[in-house]
Design a protein around this motif. Structure first.
Motif, mmCIF file in Angstrom:
data_model
loop_
_atom_site.group_PDB
_atom_site.id
_atom_site.type_symbol
_atom_site.label_atom_id
_atom_site.label_comp_id
_atom_site.label_asym_id
_atom_site.label_seq_id
_atom_site.Cartn_x
_atom_site.Cartn_y
_atom_site.Cartn_z
ATOM 1 N N SER C 41 4.253 -15.953 -6.147
ATOM 2 C CA SER C 41 2.792 -15.995 -6.271
ATOM 3 C C SER C 41 2.343 -16.336 -7.691
ATOM 4 O O SER C 41 1.177 -16.628 -7.926
ATOM 5 C CB SER C 41 2.188 -14.652 -5.853
ATOM 6 O OG SER C 41 2.371 -13.695 -6.873
ATOM 7 N N TYR C 108 2.355 -14.310 1.845
ATOM 8 C CA TYR C 108 2.200 -13.260 0.836
ATOM 9 C C TYR C 108 2.071 -11.883 1.485
ATOM 10 O O TYR C 108 2.277 -10.864 0.850
ATOM 11 C CB TYR C 108 0.987 -13.542 -0.048
ATOM 12 C CG TYR C 108 1.170 -14.776 -0.888
ATOM 13 C CD1 TYR C 108 2.268 -14.891 -1.736
ATOM 14 C CD2 TYR C 108 0.276 -15.825 -0.824
ATOM 15 C CE1 TYR C 108 2.457 -16.022 -2.500
ATOM 16 C CE2 TYR C 108 0.465 -16.965 -1.588
ATOM 17 C CZ TYR C 108 1.559 -17.067 -2.419
ATOM 18 O OH TYR C 108 1.759 -18.180 -3.166
ATOM 19 N N VAL C 111 4.535 -8.605 1.618
ATOM 20 C CA VAL C 111 4.647 -7.372 0.819
ATOM 21 C C VAL C 111 4.539 -6.133 1.692
ATOM 22 O O VAL C 111 4.860 -5.037 1.262
ATOM 23 C CB VAL C 111 3.586 -7.292 -0.295
ATOM 24 C CG1 VAL C 111 3.839 -8.337 -1.349
ATOM 25 C CG2 VAL C 111 2.196 -7.356 0.269
ATOM 26 N N ILE C 114 7.044 -3.388 1.989
ATOM 27 C CA ILE C 114 7.172 -2.182 1.171
ATOM 28 C C ILE C 114 7.160 -0.945 2.053
ATOM 29 O O ILE C 114 7.749 0.090 1.703
ATOM 30 C CB ILE C 114 6.064 -2.123 0.098
ATOM 31 C CG1 ILE C 114 6.528 -1.270 -1.061
ATOM 32 C CG2 ILE C 114 4.759 -1.614 0.663
ATOM 33 C CD1 ILE C 114 5.634 -1.312 -2.271
ATOM 34 N N VAL D 154 0.567 6.012 -3.443
ATOM 35 C CA VAL D 154 -0.276 5.221 -4.344
ATOM 36 C C VAL D 154 0.358 3.851 -4.573
ATOM 37 O O VAL D 154 -0.313 2.814 -4.515
ATOM 38 C CB VAL D 154 -0.479 5.961 -5.687
ATOM 39 C CG1 VAL D 154 -1.030 5.018 -6.756
ATOM 40 C CG2 VAL D 154 -1.409 7.140 -5.510
ATOM 41 N N MET D 155 1.666 3.847 -4.810
ATOM 42 C CA MET D 155 2.395 2.608 -5.064
ATOM 43 C C MET D 155 2.264 1.659 -3.863
ATOM 44 O O MET D 155 1.958 0.474 -4.034
ATOM 45 C CB MET D 155 3.877 2.949 -5.296
ATOM 46 C CG MET D 155 4.594 2.019 -6.230
ATOM 47 S SD MET D 155 3.832 1.970 -7.863
ATOM 48 C CE MET D 155 4.332 3.576 -8.499
ATOM 49 N N ALA D 156 2.499 2.191 -2.651
ATOM 50 C CA ALA D 156 2.406 1.357 -1.453
ATOM 51 C C ALA D 156 0.995 0.799 -1.296
ATOM 52 O O ALA D 156 0.812 -0.382 -0.980
ATOM 53 C CB ALA D 156 2.808 2.170 -0.223
ATOM 54 N N VAL D 159 0.298 -2.062 -3.906
ATOM 55 C CA VAL D 159 1.043 -3.297 -3.631
ATOM 56 C C VAL D 159 0.398 -4.051 -2.457
ATOM 57 O O VAL D 159 0.111 -5.243 -2.543
ATOM 58 C CB VAL D 159 2.535 -3.007 -3.338
ATOM 59 C CG1 VAL D 159 3.220 -4.240 -2.776
ATOM 60 C CG2 VAL D 159 3.237 -2.545 -4.604
ATOM 61 N N ILE D 160 0.125 -3.331 -1.364
ATOM 62 C CA ILE D 160 -0.442 -3.985 -0.180
ATOM 63 C C ILE D 160 -1.858 -4.479 -0.452
ATOM 64 O O ILE D 160 -2.220 -5.614 -0.130
ATOM 65 C CB ILE D 160 -0.390 -3.027 1.029
ATOM 66 C CG1 ILE D 160 1.077 -2.809 1.434
ATOM 67 C CG2 ILE D 160 -1.187 -3.560 2.188
ATOM 68 C CD1 ILE D 160 1.282 -1.774 2.502
ATOM 69 N N ALA D 163 -1.784 -7.558 -2.771
ATOM 70 C CA ALA D 163 -1.416 -8.794 -2.080
ATOM 71 C C ALA D 163 -2.565 -9.278 -1.197
ATOM 72 O O ALA D 163 -2.859 -10.478 -1.141
ATOM 73 C CB ALA D 163 -0.165 -8.568 -1.246
ATOM 74 N N TYR D 166 -5.153 -10.885 -3.321
ATOM 75 C CA TYR D 166 -4.676 -12.182 -3.811
ATOM 76 C C TYR D 166 -4.940 -13.259 -2.760
ATOM 77 O O TYR D 166 -5.380 -14.371 -3.075
ATOM 78 C CB TYR D 166 -3.181 -12.088 -4.110
ATOM 79 C CG TYR D 166 -2.531 -13.394 -4.469
ATOM 80 C CD1 TYR D 166 -2.860 -14.052 -5.654
ATOM 81 C CD2 TYR D 166 -1.598 -13.979 -3.635
ATOM 82 C CE1 TYR D 166 -2.271 -15.252 -5.993
ATOM 83 C CE2 TYR D 166 -0.999 -15.180 -3.961
ATOM 84 C CZ TYR D 166 -1.335 -15.810 -5.131
ATOM 85 O OH TYR D 166 -0.764 -17.002 -5.464
ATOM 86 N N ILE D 178 0.280 -12.077 -7.428
ATOM 87 C CA ILE D 178 0.341 -10.747 -6.801
ATOM 88 C C ILE D 178 0.510 -9.656 -7.855
ATOM 89 O O ILE D 178 -0.207 -8.658 -7.814
ATOM 90 C CB ILE D 178 1.444 -10.697 -5.721
ATOM 91 C CG1 ILE D 178 1.039 -11.601 -4.544
ATOM 92 C CG2 ILE D 178 1.654 -9.271 -5.234
ATOM 93 C CD1 ILE D 178 2.006 -11.579 -3.384
ATOM 94 N N ILE D 182 -1.991 -6.567 -8.261
ATOM 95 C CA ILE D 182 -1.560 -5.166 -8.207
ATOM 96 C C ILE D 182 -2.112 -4.423 -9.417
ATOM 97 O O ILE D 182 -2.582 -3.294 -9.303
ATOM 98 C CB ILE D 182 -0.014 -5.084 -8.147
ATOM 99 C CG1 ILE D 182 0.477 -5.596 -6.794
ATOM 100 C CG2 ILE D 182 0.469 -3.656 -8.390
ATOM 101 C CD1 ILE D 182 1.975 -5.748 -6.709
#
Lengths: 266, 266, 266, 266
Positions: C41, C108, C111, C114, D154-156, D159-160, D163, D166, D178, D182
């Motif tokens: 990306s 994209y 992701v 995850i 929080v991380m998941a 990231v989602i 993306a 984006y 991306i 994030i």
């Protein structure tokens, strides 16, 4: 007048099939009318479809006006309804369109119709939600003195810090007046931080840092107040304790059948 | 001197009709004088009505000066009043105008008069508010060591993170010096986020993300401290305790049958 | 078919050596495939290494497709797996690449892979983490009605405040339509404060201050709800309860001498 | 070697007069050396007083190097000191200056010296602070699994959401890749809100609103975790209950002299 009673049940209650249907139609109308107002506020849509939206707006307003008058008509205690919370909301939800005849633009206040949606909770018979909201309201009410003290402290901090920043920063960097500086202090203390007004002098930045850390820390106070209140209420609700008539011990669980001290049946 | 005693009651207390009236007039004067200072700080208003506002400011300052001297005069223990919290506030509330004779601009510090408004709580006889605020103060006091430790940790984080960002970002992107970078770290950690200084390098953005998530998480710590303290205090206050008629000890559990101090049956 | 059972244990479980190895390889593949998508990306990397990344992406997608089909094949109750949480995630984790054949750019969405990493908790046999997360989920579930009421209130505030700001600020200063103003109200109430839309009129700034202080204060409500729930759950879990040997009821107070259900001495 | 033991007490302990003096001098040196590094990072000061600051920096570094070597020399178990927390900090606090001989600019890392200030707590014999900090550390430790689960969630989400943004926003409006998206998601979810990257499309704004409200709500989770832990620990600490040897009742207050159930002396 039996038919008046039946109409009242349909319009004001949700027990009957017709009453439920009436409320569902009403909620859909409210949502549609809010969408109409929102769309009308977008310039490009207003230019293209302005007339249709105006028609739709008047359609909903007249519909709600008829409904409002009808509600008054079928109520036994008319003033009770008019002066009730829902009665006032129902009136406020139709007024803006009429006002917009004299003062252009005020019809956007129609979004106040969103408060009419509170009926949704009733339609869905979501007593749990009503319970939950009254639970929250009670907790807020019980903490109102502490919250008032907290807000007074916040007010004093932003006024004094605002004036200090006005003196330190001078008029060049956005701190144009004390009210403007107080506005900055509120933005900073609440950790919103737009960034439209920011300090530029080293001393100003130092003081701003103090305000930030203060805001970051004292948010703990309202949180603590509400949490302590909610925890306490919860404890109280769960402490529904039985009393033993034999020995007088008053600390039994709700589901206890025998006294835990003397063994007698409760 | 009976009249001195009576004047003391009027000025310092609110039990009498005259005492209440005096305080109400005082509070209104304070609010008006703060509004005058604020208006004067707005450039356009200052230009047009500057003279009237200056007159008003001197009027209020002289009024408050007379009141301050009068308060000293009628106090029996003069030093007690002068050195008390309210005595110092009363002095600070008149000084800025006199200072502004020598140093222009300092009269804006008059907003400190807002602290005089604390008397409002007394006027309204809002003991609940006083209770609520002393309750909050006690909880804050009881947690002061934990809060100090927390603030030390915050301080260490912002200094180290600030220096690291200064190294990573270089001087181009707003991180002009370590103090400036520390200022950025405070803005970020407290989740204020002005956006006047932001990282531009990938590594800088990664480190900034760490600071943000850290700030977002550790806000839980002061909140937890205050909440635990408030909850504990509440529990203690509400735990209704038995009293021993023999020795007067009033700190027995609800289910106690014998006094824990003297051993007599309760 | 013994070999099918053994393969099932390897793919779906982590008790065996082979099963553990399989999961570790899988997790590494997932992480690598997410990194590939992220790198792709970035415009400069895409231009230089676009082809390699595309190949890698297809490699991982085909690998995961084979794995997905294999998982279905070796499951006894095939539909149970396909419709399970993990089954749906496994499918969603391969679909985007195939979709991108028809609609460019949608790859994209890979992701979403995850979410497959949730398996990590299983691999590491971190039952504590699973316990912790189910603990948190239960607390959130128990508070869902209160949170729904809170979010409804937030929704009503941002709609009404948004419309009011649209009226006050006019269209010049970023408040271009009611939806745009509602977007601003959300930014302000949640204390995010981008600063891309900010009020410029005094009245607008005053109302914005109200929204900020409101947002700063009411954050206490969800915090209080969750905290009260977590505290209560904790209390319940830890309150060691006595067990009656007679009827087996295991919910007696610590100081109970008799079973509250059957009345026998404990 | 008696003199070695005495030197050890002076350098490592604070019981003696000399030991206290040593630590006070040390703390002042550390603070001065950090100020020197900070001043040196300000361009204008660096240009004018660069040489003096460099001399001062080397002076402090050599001083701390001698101190570090001396500490090793007088320690009986040399490796214990070198590998201890303070030993590592002491080494890290002198390394950057030597590194800066080869790599310019790295001497700014000297701010890590701030960690040496942790000794302050020891000097001031502020055992309360040490108690408070170990109390906080334990609570954090006890909640580490729940916090890890929270951070994974929080991380998941970032990231989602990153993306998705984006894809929605395209590359024009700051969402260039991306990882960049994030970064935006972290800024938004943590309610920092720099405003350097903001959505411009209606759909992007809608999704951003969701992220904001999510961030505004889930901050309740870590707060709830920490608070529940702190409350529980507090409860436990206060529940120091006495046991009666006569009747075995184990629920007496700490200050109880007589059993509240049978009346016997405890």
């Amino acid at each position: 007048m039996n038919w008046k009673k039946r109409l009242y049940d349909i319009v004001f209650k949700t027990d009957t099939r017709a009453g439920k249907l009436f409320d569902v139609v009403l909620v859909i109308s409210i949502i549609l009318s809010i969408i109409v107002v929102m769309l009308d506020s977008i310039a490009t849509i207003h230019q293209e479809h302005g007339k249709i939206l105006l028609t739709a707006e008047w359609f909903f307003t007249i519909l709600f006006t008829i409904e409002y008058l009808f509600r008054i008509y079928i109520s036994k205690k008319k003033f009770n309804y008019v002066l009730s919370f829902y009665g006032i909301i129902d009136l406020l939800a139709i007024l803006p369109t009429y006002i917009s005849l004299f003062f252009a633009g005020y019809h956007y206040l129609l979004v106040i119709r969103i408060l009419r949606l509170l009926r949704i909770f009733r339609i869905l018979k979501l007593y749990r939600f009503i319970g939950a909201s009254s639970y929250l309201m009670e907790s807020l009410k019980a903490s109102r003195h502490k919250i008032a003290v907290f807000l007074s402290a916040v007010m004093a901090i932003v006024v004094i810090m605002g004036a200090a920043m006005y003196l330190i920063e001078g008029q060049e960097s956005g701190f144009k007046s004390i009210p403007e500086s107080i506005y900055w202090a509120i933005i900073t203390l609440t950790t919103v931080g737009y960034g439209d007004i920011t300090p530029v002098t080293p001393l100003g930045k130092a003081l701003a840092s103090v305000v930030m850390i203060l805001g970051y820390s004292i948010i703990a106070v309202p949180t603590g107040i509400i949490t302590a209140e909610l925890t306490r209420k919860k404890d109280k609700d769960e402490r529904d304790r039985k009393i033993c008539n034999e020995c007088g011990c008053n600390d039994h669980d709700k589901d206890a059948s025998y006294c835990k001290v003397c063994g007698k049946e409760i």
